[in-house]
Design a protein around this motif. Structure first.
Motif, PDB file in Angstrom:
ATOM      1  N   SER A 338       0.318  27.190  10.764  1.00 49.29           N
ATOM      2  CA  SER A 338       0.926  26.012  11.393  1.00 49.29           C
ATOM      3  C   SER A 338       0.052  25.543  12.544  1.00 49.29           C
ATOM      4  CB  SER A 338       2.327  26.336  11.897  1.00 49.29           C
ATOM      5  OG  SER A 338       2.263  27.330  12.920  1.00 49.29           O
ATOM      6  N   HIS A 339       0.306  24.300  12.984  1.00 47.13           N
ATOM      7  CA  HIS A 339      -0.405  23.775  14.162  1.00 47.13           C
ATOM      8  C   HIS A 339       0.531  22.866  14.948  1.00 47.13           C
ATOM      9  CE1 HIS A 339      -1.095  19.473  13.246  1.00 47.13           C
ATOM     10  NE2 HIS A 339      -1.069  19.860  11.974  1.00 47.13           N
ATOM     11  N   THR A 374      -1.920  30.318  13.799  1.00 46.88           N
ATOM     12  CA  THR A 374      -1.485  29.120  14.529  1.00 46.88           C
ATOM     13  C   THR A 374      -2.685  28.405  15.134  1.00 46.88           C
ATOM     14  OG1 THR A 374      -1.179  30.299  16.619  1.00 46.88           O
ATOM     15  CG2 THR A 374       0.719  30.189  15.116  1.00 46.88           C
TER      16      THR A 374
END
Length: 456
Positions: A338-339, A374
């Motif tokens: 995810s970001h 991440t």
């Protein structure tokens, strides 16, 4: 496409534009001053004529009949000379038959009545105009209507040649023209001095660039005005970027030659020994050589593209695509990527270079992560730079190995030939764009890659 030289130089364009502007200003000023002087000359001339009108009015208003016989004795001999151009005329308006008194200079002629023409009196009650006299000379005439009570209503007019006004205007125009010609020459000379002095720093800058081109100087040196100093600085940055690209190109060529030297030596040794495994050795070493050639070609392309101007890339879409790709590759390991990078963040550079750097870092993160990868955003130096933080929860690296692993030729995964070379190219690309790559301990427990890049 080669640059074409303009017909006129910058100095000539400045000089011509300044000369045209000066000429227009001087012509407008001359027209305005001449118009103003004409009005001033007319007022002065009218003052002289109004004095005669006042004397005639005073003669008319004199109570004894004997004093009225002296009307017209103005002390000006030209009123007595026939057709001299100096005339006076008094007309009674309220009698059964208008009576006219006039100067001897009219010799029986008559001046036109301005009262019968659509000419309004001025603030002093005088009507002013130009007329054609008995001898067809152009005259300036003033007329006033008066009422002397029981003695009746009269119009009193005085006329004189307008040659004096015209002569004054000609003299003034000649003096003004000579003055403006001298002033124009002085302005032209001052413009030449200003253009030469003003463009001297630009010529010095051009000479400095020429010295860089011919190799006489490594960079542009000297002190320049505030207007040119930023240009000189940008040119120096461009020269430095060009030198850096050339240096890195030489380095890539040297690295490629060194990388190919070992496989070639192996194949030559096998060939000389007559080993039966020569075909397999050739295939293996040729594959290594192909990977090395491709790797250094990619680095050369990246070094060239990093010098391109005007490239802007949105970061979030590239991260979305890369995270989805690596998540599918690592699907069997159930790693979540995810970001939190906002959509407004943009990288000042080429999209392919950005994806090359992020791809190598995410590849490493997904390779070593246990369950989570991440990407977050940090702005270390305001809005002109961004830092992308790529974290994983893998085993990480010891503190002493964090700096050593970024050295040229070192890889996180030495066991996989032809891959794991990403960190070195990320370091090179980041430096080409004025950024940097650093490895740290991640809050997730694994490795954090801090990629600093320019932004817009």
């Amino acid at each position: 496409m080669p640059l074409r030289s303009h017909r006129y130089s910058l100095g000539a364009r400045l000089f011509i534009s300044a000369a045209i502007c000066c000429a227009l200003v001087l012509m407008l000023a001359g027209f305005g001053l001449t118009t103003f002087y004409r009005r001033s000359a007319e007022r002065g001339f009218d003052e002289r004529l109004s004095v005669y009108i006042k004397e005639l009015i005073a003669d008319l208003a004199a109570p004894p009949e004997t004093e009225r016989q002296a009307i017209g004795d103005l002390g000006e001999p030209r009123f007595d000379l026939p057709l001299s151009g100096w005339y006076w005329q008094i007309i009674r308006l309220d009698g059964e038959r208008p009576s006219i008194r006039a100067s001897r200079s009219l010799v029986g002629g008559q001046l036109p009545k301005l009262l019968d023409q659509p000419i309004a009196p001025n603030a002093r009650g005088l009507r002013e105009s130009y007329i054609s006299g008995p001898d067809d000379r152009n005259l300036r005439i003033l007329e006033r209507e008066i009422d002397v009570g029981e003695d009746g209503r009269f119009t009193v007019a005085v006329a004189a040649p307008s040659d004096e006004i015209d002569a004054d205007i000609r003299d003034f125009r000649l003096a003004l023209t000579m003055t403006f010609v001298l002033l124009g020459l002085a302005l032209v000379a001052s413009t030449i001095v200003q253009v030469r002095y003003g463009l001297r720093p630009l010529k010095r800058l051009g000479a400095a660039v020429g010295m860089v081109r011919t190799g006489e100087a490594p960079r542009i040196i000297g002190t320049y005005p505030p207007d040119l100093a930023p240009l000189a600085g940008e040119l120096n940055l461009l020269i430095d970027a060009n030198h850096e690209i050339l240096d890195r190109a030489r380095t890539q060529v040297g690295n490629l030659a060194h990388a190919l030297k070992t496989p070639l030596s192996v194949m030559l040794n096998e060939a000389e020994a007559g080993d039966a495994n020569l075909p397999q050795t050739v295939r293996t070493q040729a594959a290594v050589m192909r990977d090395q050639v491709q790797y250094y070609l990619d680095r050369a392309r990246a070094a060239a593209l990093s010098g391109a101007l005007g490239g802007v890339t949105e970061v979030a879409p590239s991260l979305d695509a890369l995270i989805r790709t690596f998540a599918k590759i690592a699907q069997g390991r159930a790693i979540v990527g995810s970001h939190t990078v906002p959509a407004s963040v943009r990288f000042r550079g080429d999209r392919q270079d950005l994806e090359e750097m992020l791809g190598n870092l995410l590849d490493n993160a997904f390779k070593w992560a246990k369950a989570k990868v991440t990407v977050a955003l940090d702005r270390p130096d305001g809005v002109e730079r961004i830092a992308l933080l790529i974290d994983d929860d893998g085993p990480g690296l010891p503190e002493e190995a964090l700096a050593d692993v970024l050295k040229r030729g070192r890889r996180l995964d030495e066991a996989t030939p032809g891959s794991g070379l990403g960190l070195s190219i990320v370091v090179d690309l980041a430096k080409l764009y004025g950024g940097e790559l650093a490895l740290e301990r991640s809050p997730l427990g694994g490795l954090r890659a801090r990629l600093v890049l320019p932004s817009v």
